[in-house]
Design a protein around this motif. Structure first.
Motif, PDB file in Angstrom:
ATOM      1  N   GLN A  38      56.880  29.017  37.646  1.00  0.00           N
ATOM      2  CA  GLN A  38      55.589  28.765  38.279  1.00  0.00           C
ATOM      3  C   GLN A  38      54.645  28.203  37.232  1.00  0.00           C
ATOM      4  OE1 GLN A  38      55.141  32.722  39.755  1.00  0.00           O
ATOM      5  NE2 GLN A  38      54.177  33.479  37.908  1.00  0.00           N
ATOM      6  N   VAL A  39      53.524  27.696  37.694  1.00  0.00           N
ATOM      7  CA  VAL A  39      52.517  27.145  36.794  1.00  0.00           C
ATOM      8  C   VAL A  39      51.188  27.808  37.104  1.00  0.00           C
ATOM      9  CG1 VAL A  39      51.290  25.061  36.069  1.00  0.00           C
ATOM     10  CG2 VAL A  39      53.727  24.941  36.632  1.00  0.00           C
ATOM     11  N   ALA A  40      50.537  28.301  36.055  1.00  0.00           N
ATOM     12  CA  ALA A  40      49.201  28.879  36.176  1.00  0.00           C
ATOM     13  C   ALA A  40      48.396  28.424  34.974  1.00  0.00           C
ATOM     14  CB  ALA A  40      49.270  30.399  36.226  1.00  0.00           C
ATOM     15  N   HIS A  41      47.196  27.979  35.236  1.00  0.00           N
ATOM     16  CA  HIS A  41      46.306  27.521  34.168  1.00  0.00           C
ATOM     17  C   HIS A  41      46.976  26.409  33.362  1.00  0.00           C
ATOM     18  CE1 HIS A  41      44.050  31.016  35.398  1.00  0.00           C
ATOM     19  NE2 HIS A  41      45.134  31.743  35.208  1.00  0.00           N
ATOM     20  N   LYS A  42      47.717  25.545  34.072  1.00  0.00           N
ATOM     21  CA  LYS A  42      48.415  24.380  33.509  1.00  0.00           C
ATOM     22  C   LYS A  42      49.490  24.742  32.499  1.00  0.00           C
ATOM     23  CE  LYS A  42      44.512  21.438  34.463  1.00  0.00           C
ATOM     24  NZ  LYS A  42      43.464  20.606  33.977  1.00  0.00           N
ATOM     25  N   GLN A  43      49.967  25.979  32.557  1.00  0.00           N
ATOM     26  CA  GLN A  43      51.016  26.449  31.646  1.00  0.00           C
ATOM     27  C   GLN A  43      52.210  26.949  32.467  1.00  0.00           C
ATOM     28  OE1 GLN A  43      50.758  26.535  28.142  1.00  0.00           O
ATOM     29  NE2 GLN A  43      48.906  25.351  28.504  1.00  0.00           N
ATOM     30  N   LEU A  44      53.403  26.757  31.916  1.00  0.00           N
ATOM     31  CA  LEU A  44      54.593  27.305  32.542  1.00  0.00           C
ATOM     32  C   LEU A  44      54.574  28.814  32.440  1.00  0.00           C
ATOM     33  CD1 LEU A  44      57.453  26.905  33.757  1.00  0.00           C
ATOM     34  CD2 LEU A  44      58.309  26.859  31.406  1.00  0.00           C
ATOM     35  N   ASP A  45      54.924  29.471  33.521  1.00  0.00           N
ATOM     36  CA  ASP A  45      55.121  30.911  33.521  1.00  0.00           C
ATOM     37  C   ASP A  45      56.461  31.147  34.205  1.00  0.00           C
ATOM     38  OD1 ASP A  45      54.343  33.662  33.062  1.00  0.00           O
ATOM     39  OD2 ASP A  45      53.999  33.826  35.205  1.00  0.00           O
ATOM     40  N   TYR A 142      54.049  46.392  41.134  1.00  0.00           N
ATOM     41  CA  TYR A 142      53.915  45.497  39.980  1.00  0.00           C
ATOM     42  C   TYR A 142      52.642  44.691  40.120  1.00  0.00           C
ATOM     43  CZ  TYR A 142      56.176  42.110  43.139  1.00  0.00           C
ATOM     44  OH  TYR A 142      56.506  41.320  44.198  1.00  0.00           O
ATOM     45  N   LEU A 143      52.310  43.959  39.088  1.00  0.00           N
ATOM     46  CA  LEU A 143      51.042  43.258  38.987  1.00  0.00           C
ATOM     47  C   LEU A 143      51.255  41.756  39.105  1.00  0.00           C
ATOM     48  CD1 LEU A 143      48.264  44.191  36.670  1.00  0.00           C
ATOM     49  CD2 LEU A 143      49.234  41.957  36.256  1.00  0.00           C
ATOM     50  N   ILE A 144      50.339  41.067  39.753  1.00  0.00           N
ATOM     51  CA  ILE A 144      50.349  39.604  39.824  1.00  0.00           C
ATOM     52  C   ILE A 144      48.966  39.127  39.382  1.00  0.00           C
ATOM     53  CG2 ILE A 144      50.641  37.569  41.261  1.00  0.00           C
ATOM     54  CD1 ILE A 144      52.212  39.357  43.229  1.00  0.00           C
ATOM     55  N   ASN A 145      48.914  38.384  38.301  1.00  0.00           N
ATOM     56  CA  ASN A 145      47.641  37.856  37.837  1.00  0.00           C
ATOM     57  C   ASN A 145      47.221  36.662  38.682  1.00  0.00           C
ATOM     58  OD1 ASN A 145      46.488  39.376  35.566  1.00  0.00           O
ATOM     59  ND2 ASN A 145      48.501  39.056  34.664  1.00  0.00           N
ATOM     60  N   LEU A 146      45.990  36.219  38.482  1.00  0.00           N
ATOM     61  CA  LEU A 146      45.410  35.157  39.298  1.00  0.00           C
ATOM     62  C   LEU A 146      45.638  33.784  38.687  1.00  0.00           C
ATOM     63  CD1 LEU A 146      41.950  36.790  40.093  1.00  0.00           C
ATOM     64  CD2 LEU A 146      44.119  37.054  41.299  1.00  0.00           C
ATOM     65  N   ASP A 147      45.742  32.796  39.566  1.00  0.00           N
ATOM     66  CA  ASP A 147      45.788  31.422  39.090  1.00  0.00           C
ATOM     67  C   ASP A 147      44.357  30.898  38.959  1.00  0.00           C
ATOM     68  OD1 ASP A 147      44.898  30.698  41.680  1.00  0.00           O
ATOM     69  OD2 ASP A 147      46.851  29.918  42.301  1.00  0.00           O
ATOM     70  N   GLY A 150      41.957  31.641  41.781  1.00  0.00           N
ATOM     71  CA  GLY A 150      41.671  33.029  42.119  1.00  0.00           C
ATOM     72  C   GLY A 150      42.679  33.640  43.075  1.00  0.00           C
ATOM     73  N   LEU A 151      43.817  32.986  43.236  1.00  0.00           N
ATOM     74  CA  LEU A 151      44.882  33.472  44.107  1.00  0.00           C
ATOM     75  C   LEU A 151      46.017  34.049  43.267  1.00  0.00           C
ATOM     76  CD1 LEU A 151      44.976  30.410  46.532  1.00  0.00           C
ATOM     77  CD2 LEU A 151      43.950  32.652  46.965  1.00  0.00           C
ATOM     78  N   PRO A 152      46.859  34.890  43.875  1.00  0.00           N
ATOM     79  CA  PRO A 152      48.009  35.378  43.115  1.00  0.00           C
ATOM     80  C   PRO A 152      48.926  34.210  42.764  1.00  0.00           C
ATOM     81  CG  PRO A 152      48.137  36.075  45.418  1.00  0.00           C
ATOM     82  CD  PRO A 152      46.815  35.411  45.232  1.00  0.00           C
ATOM     83  N   VAL A 153      49.328  34.133  41.512  1.00  0.00           N
ATOM     84  CA  VAL A 153      50.112  33.001  41.022  1.00  0.00           C
ATOM     85  C   VAL A 153      51.372  32.810  41.863  1.00  0.00           C
ATOM     86  CG1 VAL A 153      51.451  32.113  39.064  1.00  0.00           C
ATOM     87  CG2 VAL A 153      49.251  33.210  38.679  1.00  0.00           C
ATOM     88  N   ALA A 154      51.544  31.586  42.358  1.00  0.00           N
ATOM     89  CA  ALA A 154      52.736  31.119  43.071  1.00  0.00           C
ATOM     90  C   ALA A 154      52.954  31.744  44.442  1.00  0.00           C
ATOM     91  CB  ALA A 154      53.993  31.296  42.214  1.00  0.00           C
ATOM     92  N   TYR A 155      51.978  32.431  44.985  1.00  0.00           N
ATOM     93  CA  TYR A 155      52.109  32.981  46.328  1.00  0.00           C
ATOM     94  C   TYR A 155      51.298  32.131  47.300  1.00  0.00           C
ATOM     95  CZ  TYR A 155      54.550  37.170  44.849  1.00  0.00           C
ATOM     96  OH  TYR A 155      55.490  38.029  44.364  1.00  0.00           O
ATOM     97  N   VAL A 156      51.778  32.055  48.520  1.00  0.00           N
ATOM     98  CA  VAL A 156      51.100  31.325  49.572  1.00  0.00           C
ATOM     99  C   VAL A 156      50.530  32.355  50.538  1.00  0.00           C
ATOM    100  CG1 VAL A 156      51.407  29.683  51.460  1.00  0.00           C
ATOM    101  CG2 VAL A 156      52.707  29.407  49.347  1.00  0.00           C
ATOM    102  N   PRO A 157      49.230  32.270  50.852  1.00  0.00           N
ATOM    103  CA  PRO A 157      48.664  33.241  51.795  1.00  0.00           C
ATOM    104  C   PRO A 157      49.380  33.194  53.140  1.00  0.00           C
ATOM    105  CG  PRO A 157      46.929  31.941  50.765  1.00  0.00           C
ATOM    106  CD  PRO A 157      48.235  31.312  50.383  1.00  0.00           C
TER     107      PRO A 157
END
Length: 163
Positions: A38-45, A142-147, A150-157
């Motif tokens: 996944q990508v968050a804050h323009k970085q690979l995760d 478990y924890l999911i940080n925000l992208d 402000g959404l959970p990284v790589a999740y679709v509502p």
């Protein structure tokens, strides 16, 4: 055996400051699972999906399905990793079950304070100070940080289908 690109191993759990101990040993112990990119804050995760969770909750799909269904993540991953079709063993996956979660601050965790939880796989996950995160309702939370949105990284509502 397929070789996991070093870039992926290096980024494993970085966003959540998740700890896996010896990452290669951890990955070997989870053969049959997957590694989510996944990508968050323009970085690979990247994070591991254990074999039981992968076989129960995900459906493997061709890479072109990922490109069609999520052009934004596809483009971001290609910008970081190059042509994804050239990576041996890389496949798409769709999570087939909903993930129930709640914003940590709604449970009383202070936004301005760092939150560290014990991760289901061992080690820890961290919500940085000054940011919120989501906690997943599960037998082993478990924890999911925000992208950056402000959404959970790589999740679709979730959006119910209309008739």
């Amino acid at each position: 055996m397929i070789q996991v690109p070093s870039m992926v191993v290096e980024k494993l759990g970085e966003l959540d400051d998740a700890q896996y101990g010896d990452k290669m040993a951890f990955l070997r112990s989870n053969i049959g699972g997957a590694i989510a990119l996944q990508v968050a804050h323009k970085q690979l995760d990247a994070y591991p999906i254990p074999p039981d969770a992968y076989s129960t909750n995900y459906q493997q799909v061709a890479l072109n399905v990922v490109q069609e269904k999520n052009a934004e993540i596809w483009t971001a991953l290609c910008a970081i990793m190059g042509d994804l079709s050239l990576i041996p063993g890389l496949a798409g996956a769709i999570k087939m079950v909903p993930t129930e979660m709640i914003v940590a601050s709604k449970l009383g965790f202070a936004l301005e304070e760092r939150l560290i939880i014990e991760a289901p796989w061992g080690g820890e996950q961290t919500k940085p100070a000054g940011k919120d995160a989501f906690l997943v309702f599960a037998a082993q939370p478990y924890l999911i940080n925000l992208d950056e949105k402000g959404l959970p990284v790589a999740y679709v509502p979730f959006a119910p289908k209309s008739d």
